[in-house]
Design an enzyme around this catalytic site. Structure first.
Site, PDB file in Angstrom:
ATOM      1  N   TYR A  40       3.631   6.824   9.889  1.00  0.00           N
ATOM      2  CA  TYR A  40       2.864   5.643   9.528  1.00  0.00           C
ATOM      3  C   TYR A  40       3.747   4.580   8.882  1.00  0.00           C
ATOM      4  CZ  TYR A  40      -1.391   3.067   8.371  1.00  0.00           C
ATOM      5  OH  TYR A  40      -2.388   2.114   8.314  1.00  0.00           O
TER       6      TYR A  40
ATOM      7  N   TYR B 107      -9.402   5.722   6.949  1.00  0.00           N
ATOM      8  CA  TYR B 107      -9.563   6.174   8.329  1.00  0.00           C
ATOM      9  C   TYR B 107     -10.606   7.282   8.345  1.00  0.00           C
ATOM     10  CZ  TYR B 107      -5.291   3.672   9.711  1.00  0.00           C
ATOM     11  OH  TYR B 107      -4.357   2.711   9.980  1.00  0.00           O
TER      12      TYR B 107
ATOM     13  N   LYS C 140       1.098   0.165  15.019  1.00  0.00           N
ATOM     14  CA  LYS C 140       2.480   0.170  15.489  1.00  0.00           C
ATOM     15  C   LYS C 140       2.870  -1.042  16.338  1.00  0.00           C
ATOM     16  CE  LYS C 140       4.085   3.818  13.623  1.00  0.00           C
ATOM     17  NZ  LYS C 140       3.604   3.282  12.344  1.00  0.00           N
TER      18      LYS C 140
ATOM     19  N   PRO D 107      -4.381   0.607  18.533  1.00  0.00           N
ATOM     20  CA  PRO D 107      -4.118   0.097  17.185  1.00  0.00           C
ATOM     21  C   PRO D 107      -4.270   1.124  16.072  1.00  0.00           C
ATOM     22  CG  PRO D 107      -6.262  -0.641  17.966  1.00  0.00           C
ATOM     23  CD  PRO D 107      -5.607   0.037  19.124  1.00  0.00           C
TER      24      PRO D 107
ATOM     25  N   HIS E   4       0.841  -1.190   0.000  1.00  0.00           N
ATOM     26  CA  HIS E   4       0.000   0.000   0.000  1.00  0.00           C
ATOM     27  C   HIS E   4       0.874   1.238   0.000  1.00  0.00           C
ATOM     28  CE1 HIS E   4      -4.176  -1.601   1.461  1.00  0.00           C
ATOM     29  NE2 HIS E   4      -3.661  -2.333   0.498  1.00  0.00           N
TER      30      HIS E   4
END
Length: 391
Positions: free
Chosen positions: A385, A201, A297, A293, A72
């Site tokens: 990220y 998100y 990580k 979550p 991704h």
């Protein structure tokens, strides 16, 4: 039984550590309280940072990941009906992430360990770690109905929050930092292709939602719910209806529904135990730290810990210097706290606190608008990220 490194726990951290040590010519024994089927089936994280992907490849455990994993190059943020894509490679100099479930990482590492590595004992429950301050720490454990002792030069506790390794650190030397959030995640697995090709998100006035996936045919989705929610109290139809509300956009995007095969609720908390080392006992992964979550990580932090330990022990083997081992806790904690900060920021950016005021709601939306309009703000998210350096 005697070994150089006794590893408690055959999750991804313990298994990867055993692989790294094997490749460095250092012997180890892995003790795992559960059976192999349980370890290979327990659902956990599914997003691998660039550094984790690189480590698995270098360790010889990346072949199936590269074949079946989903690279991704970004995520999508949704708020106020708007969609904004964060382009990772453009913002980070080429870094990305990989969607590849923890269950699959464990299967790959177990197969390698059983084929090439040292002993991996399933059904071996660690009872206590003793003599941490000596040069011969011991793990007392039960296996096949009898109690035994594993004598080691070093012990690494990869046995999670409820494991025994952390108890080897005296209470008077321990410091704990934690935060419990007033909400959790209702997560589902569904036999339906993902409704978007990257993770979504979503911040909504009704609460956070996340669209993720396990494969091109299996979706993984989450809803913010009050702390203590019973997953079975939600019908399948209610879950899909609520997901549709929270993912709503101003365009013609639609959420695809399918049979739900599993549902559960994950609590949200932040936790750090300092130090991560006492004597010859080292803590790694959830034994030392937990993150909510939202930032993906947890598994990646555990990988950072065991990479740090393996490098330090290899350095001692080559140079005779324990300098890097002595710095283990400090080295790991620098990365841990950056990951804690990032996960906290992502959580507070996207979840609606049940006690939030209208002012706080507007500030939250303003933070997202800033991220969607500022390359600097967007870059900070993309760098966090895709992962902090393992050096």
């Amino acid at each position: 039984m005697r070994t150089t490194v006794g590893i408690i726990g055959a999750g991804p951290a313990g298994l990867l550590l055993a692989r790294l040590l094997h490749n460095a010519g250092i012997e180890s024994v892995v003790l795992e309280s559960r059976d192999r089927a349980y370890v290979e089936q327990r659902q956990r994280a599914g997003i691998l940072e660039q550094g984790t992907v690189d480590v698995l490849r270098a360790a010889g455990a990346g072949e199936r990941m590269d074949r079946e994993g989903l690279r991704h190059d970004g995520i999508e943020l949704r708020f106020a009906g708007r969609r904004h894509r964060v382009d990772f490679p453009a913002l980070t100099g080429g870094r990305s992430v990989m969607v590849y479930a923890q269950t699959e990482v464990c299967k790959d590492l177990i197969a390698l360990q059983l084929k090439e590595g040292g002993p991996l004992l399933f059904g071996a429950e660690a009872l206590a770690v003793e003599d941490a301050e000596s040069d011969r720490p011991r793990i007392r454990y039960t296996y096949e109905g009898r109690e035994d002792v594993l004598e080691c030069d070093y012990v690494v506790g990869c046995d999670g929050f409820w494991g025994v390794a952390r108890k080897a650190v005296p209470a008077e030397l321990s410091r704990v930092f934690e935060r419990t959030y007033p909400f959790g995640w209702l997560g589902i697995l569904a036999d339906v292709p993902p409704s978007h090709d990257e993770l979504v998100y979503a911040r909504h006035d009704r609460g956070f939602a996340l669209l993720s996936m396990r494969s091109p045919a299996v979706s993984r989705l989450y809803l913010q719910v009050p702390q203590g929610t019973d997953a079975q109290a939600w019908s399948d139809e209610e879950i899909w209806d609520e997901l549709e509300r929270r993912f709503e956009t101003d365009d013609d995007w639609r959420l695809q529904r399918g049979p739900i095969t599993a549902k559960s609720v994950t609590p949200m908390r932040s936790y750090v135990h300092e130090p991560m080392r006492h004597g010859r006992v080292f803590l790694a992964g959830d034994a030392a730290h937990i993150v909510p979550p939202t930032g993906a990580k947890g598994l990646n932090l555990a990988v950072g810990d065991v990479v740090t330990f393996a490098r330090a022990l290899s350095y001692e083997k080559e140079s005779g210097s324990g300098e890097l081992l002595d710095a283990y806790s400090e080295t790991c904690l620098r990365r841990v706290w950056q990951a804690e900060r990032f996960s906290y920021d992502m959580t507070t950016l996207l979840h609606r606190d049940p006690g939030a005021t209208p002012f706080e709601d507007r500030v939250q939306v303003a933070r997202l608008e800033r991220m969607a309009s500022s390359r600097a703000a967007e870059t900070d998210l993309a760098e966090g990220y895709t992962g902090f350096p393992l050096d």
